[in-house]
Design an enzyme around this catalytic site. Structure first.
Site, PDB file in Angstrom:
ATOM      1  N   THR A  73       0.827  -1.208   0.000  1.00  0.00           N
ATOM      2  CA  THR A  73       0.000   0.000   0.000  1.00  0.00           C
ATOM      3  C   THR A  73       0.864   1.262   0.000  1.00  0.00           C
ATOM      4  O   THR A  73       0.641   2.182  -0.796  1.00  0.00           O
ATOM      5  CB  THR A  73      -0.947  -0.002   1.211  1.00  0.00           C
ATOM      6  OG1 THR A  73      -1.772  -1.176   1.146  1.00  0.00           O
ATOM      7  CG2 THR A  73      -1.828   1.235   1.237  1.00  0.00           C
ATOM      8  N   ASN A 152      -4.943  -9.656  -8.162  1.00  0.00           N
ATOM      9  CA  ASN A 152      -5.018 -10.431  -6.932  1.00  0.00           C
ATOM     10  C   ASN A 152      -6.236 -11.338  -6.870  1.00  0.00           C
ATOM     11  O   ASN A 152      -6.216 -12.371  -6.227  1.00  0.00           O
ATOM     12  CB  ASN A 152      -4.986  -9.505  -5.704  1.00  0.00           C
ATOM     13  CG  ASN A 152      -5.906  -8.311  -5.843  1.00  0.00           C
ATOM     14  OD1 ASN A 152      -5.778  -7.532  -6.788  1.00  0.00           O
ATOM     15  ND2 ASN A 152      -6.829  -8.172  -4.914  1.00  0.00           N
ATOM     16  N   GLN A 180       1.370  -9.204  -6.422  1.00  0.00           N
ATOM     17  CA  GLN A 180       1.003 -10.620  -6.599  1.00  0.00           C
ATOM     18  C   GLN A 180       1.948 -11.369  -7.540  1.00  0.00           C
ATOM     19  O   GLN A 180       1.892 -12.598  -7.616  1.00  0.00           O
ATOM     20  CB  GLN A 180      -0.432 -10.731  -7.133  1.00  0.00           C
ATOM     21  CG  GLN A 180      -1.488 -10.333  -6.122  1.00  0.00           C
ATOM     22  CD  GLN A 180      -1.579 -11.259  -4.923  1.00  0.00           C
ATOM     23  OE1 GLN A 180      -1.055 -12.381  -4.922  1.00  0.00           O
ATOM     24  NE2 GLN A 180      -2.234 -10.796  -3.872  1.00  0.00           N
ATOM     25  N   GLY A 201       6.031  -7.800   1.384  1.00  0.00           N
ATOM     26  CA  GLY A 201       6.619  -8.969   2.029  1.00  0.00           C
ATOM     27  C   GLY A 201       5.638 -10.081   2.340  1.00  0.00           C
ATOM     28  O   GLY A 201       5.893 -11.244   2.056  1.00  0.00           O
ATOM     29  N   CYS A 326     -18.303  -6.785   1.627  1.00  0.00           N
ATOM     30  CA  CYS A 326     -19.512  -6.298   2.263  1.00  0.00           C
ATOM     31  C   CYS A 326     -19.485  -4.776   2.364  1.00  0.00           C
ATOM     32  O   CYS A 326     -18.711  -4.204   3.116  1.00  0.00           O
ATOM     33  CB  CYS A 326     -19.647  -6.902   3.651  1.00  0.00           C
ATOM     34  SG  CYS A 326     -21.285  -6.709   4.330  1.00  0.00           S
TER      35      CYS A 326
HETATM   36  C1  LIG Z   1      -1.988  -7.220  -0.953  1.00  0.00           C
HETATM   37  C2  LIG Z   1      -1.901  -6.297  -2.093  1.00  0.00           C
HETATM   38  C3  LIG Z   1      -1.554  -4.949  -1.916  1.00  0.00           C
HETATM   39  C4  LIG Z   1      -1.352  -4.335  -0.553  1.00  0.00           C
HETATM   40  O1  LIG Z   1      -0.164  -4.755   0.061  1.00  0.00           O
HETATM   41  P1  LIG Z   1       0.001  -4.560   1.647  1.00  0.00           P
HETATM   42  O2  LIG Z   1       1.410  -4.953   1.918  1.00  0.00           O
HETATM   43  O3  LIG Z   1      -0.996  -5.451   2.286  1.00  0.00           O
HETATM   44  O4  LIG Z   1      -0.245  -3.117   1.931  1.00  0.00           O
HETATM   45  C5  LIG Z   1      -1.459  -4.150  -3.027  1.00  0.00           C
HETATM   46  N1  LIG Z   1      -1.676  -4.654  -4.261  1.00  0.00           N
HETATM   47  C6  LIG Z   1      -2.001  -5.938  -4.483  1.00  0.00           C
HETATM   48  C7  LIG Z   1      -2.204  -6.420  -5.871  1.00  0.00           C
HETATM   49  C8  LIG Z   1      -2.126  -6.809  -3.398  1.00  0.00           C
HETATM   50  O5  LIG Z   1      -2.471  -8.073  -3.623  1.00  0.00           O
END
Ligand SMILES: *Cc1c(COP(=O)(O)O)cnc(C)c1O
Length: 400
Positions: A73, A152, A180, A201, A326
């Protein structure tokens, strides 16, 4: 009975070897990596080593192209906000309708506050990017193109390399949310047109709260976190040394396992998919059959609620995920499946199974064993279910 965990796109278990590697950085190796005394120096060395391990996994040219962050994020936010600031005279962003909220929310915020005009490019029913609309949106007003490497929810892969080349032609920066993709498919950033890439990570067997942003050498970057001179002044704040060391180790492990695991995990996924399609009527796969992550399987079951399927799976000791989120009390199908134009009757019953290198044959057997019974039971209760094979044909087994 061993629990079956097939929700690895949500998060992964931290590899015990990663835990072992990071533990000393909470105790004996507690120094500040920026200190020049011996307490700091050895930690500084470990951070440097981790940077090289992440560089290697990404096939990047220089280790200083890696900036450690708190996760996917933050990396996404940082890339988008920096690009807009770094490209004066340009105020447009191109993204897609199927991005993660970490990208979409930032774009919507910039749009709402009048700082950028955003083009949200659509996808077809397989989740493939509308290339014509993408080309049409490109212009010299575009500061940044941000498109995910792999989705994702469906695992669908965007052809980011050629898309980055197209962005380059109009002088726009190109960022990809590869959260991903990293550790699941080979990546070589050296010599590519990709300017920035986000990774996290906890999606590759490292802990939550650590991630990285790759910024190609020479790409203009505007820091979004101001303070000390950590990360060459690009991201202030004392480094999360245990997390950084963990991410480095996880990158090394992912790289060593990738060639074998890609094939093994894909075989598990394909066996699950074939097993479900054979045994359960009125279902189909969401996503691109060919350009898809080897670990992701998203199946739409018509005329049932995904939440109900999940509940029954949970009772059977199986963890998966549904495409519904939701919102305000009503169960809305995910923005990804809506963008793909999956009919409501099927989007509501979509379930994602996502594997990792820790998945085994038994996981597949267990799902295939219980799922047909769950669907049969739920459908006999469904007012919309009028018997098998009466679904609209255009969304039917493209995967047979
Ligand atoms: C999980 C995810 C994020 C967010 O990553 P975090 O480390 O949880 O903040 C962003 N983009 C994709 C495609 C994800 O699957």
């Amino acid at each position: 009975m061993r629990p079956v965990y097939l929700d690895n796109n949500a998060t992964t278990r931290v590899d015990p070897r990663v835990v072992e590697t990071m533990l000393p950085y909470f105790t004996e190796q507690f120094g500040n990596p920026s200190s020049i005394h011996s307490f700091g120096a050895s930690v500084g060395g470990a951070v440097k080593n981790a940077r090289k391990q992440v560089q290697a996994l990404l096939g990047a040219e220089f280790d200083h192209e890696i900036i450690f962050t708190s996760g996917g994020t933050e990396s996404d936010n940082m890339a988008i906000l920096s690009a807009l600031e770094a490209m004066p005279g340009r105020d447009e962003i191109i993204t897609s309708k199927v991005e993660h909220p970490a990208v979409l929310s930032v774009c919507e915020y910039l749009e709402k506050t009048g700082r950028a005009k955003v083009h949200y490019i659509g996808v077809d029913s397989f989740g493939r990017l509308d290339l014509e609309a993408f080309r049409a949106a490109l212009s010299e007003r575009v500061a940044l193109v941000t498109l995910m490497w792999a989705n994702n929810e469906t695992g669908t892969i965007f052809p980011v390399e050629p898309l980055a080349e197209l962005a380059k032609e109009v002088g726009a920066l190109f960022h990809t949310d590869a959260v991903q993709a990293v550790g699941k498919v080979p990546i070589t950033l050296k010599g590519s047109a990709i300017d920035m890439l986000s990774l996290s990570g906890h999606k590759l067997h490292a802990p939550k709260g650590i991630g990285a942003l790759y910024v190609k050498r020479g790409v203009r970057f505007k820091p979004q976190m101001r303070g000390g001179h950590q990360e060459r002044g690009r991201r202030a704040g004392t480094e999360n040394a245990p997390g950084v060391v963990a991410l480095g180790k996880a990158a090394e492990l992912a790289m060593a396992a990738m060639a074998d695991e890609q094939t093994r995990v894909k075989a598990l996924r394909d066996r699950l998919e074939a097993g479900i399609l054979q045994r359960v009527p009125n279902c189909f796969v969401n996503g691109d059959k060919y350009d898809r992550l080897p670990n992701t399987c998203n199946v739409a079951f018509e005329f049932v609620e995904g939440e109900a399927i999940l509940l029954h799976l949970t009772r059977a000791g199986i963890a998966a995920s549904s495409g519904s989120a939701c919102t305000s009390g009503s169960l809305e199908p995910s923005h990804v499946l809506r963008a793909m134009n999956i009919p409501f009757t099927a989007a509501h019953g979509s379930i994602r199974f996502s594997f990792s290198r820790e998945s085994i044959d038994d996981d597949v057997d267990r799902v295939i064993e219980v799922l047909p019974g769950i669907l049969e039971k739920l459908r006999t209760l469904s007012p919309f279910w009028a018997g098998a094979n009466e679904a609209p044909k255009e969304f039917k087994p493209v995967y047979a």
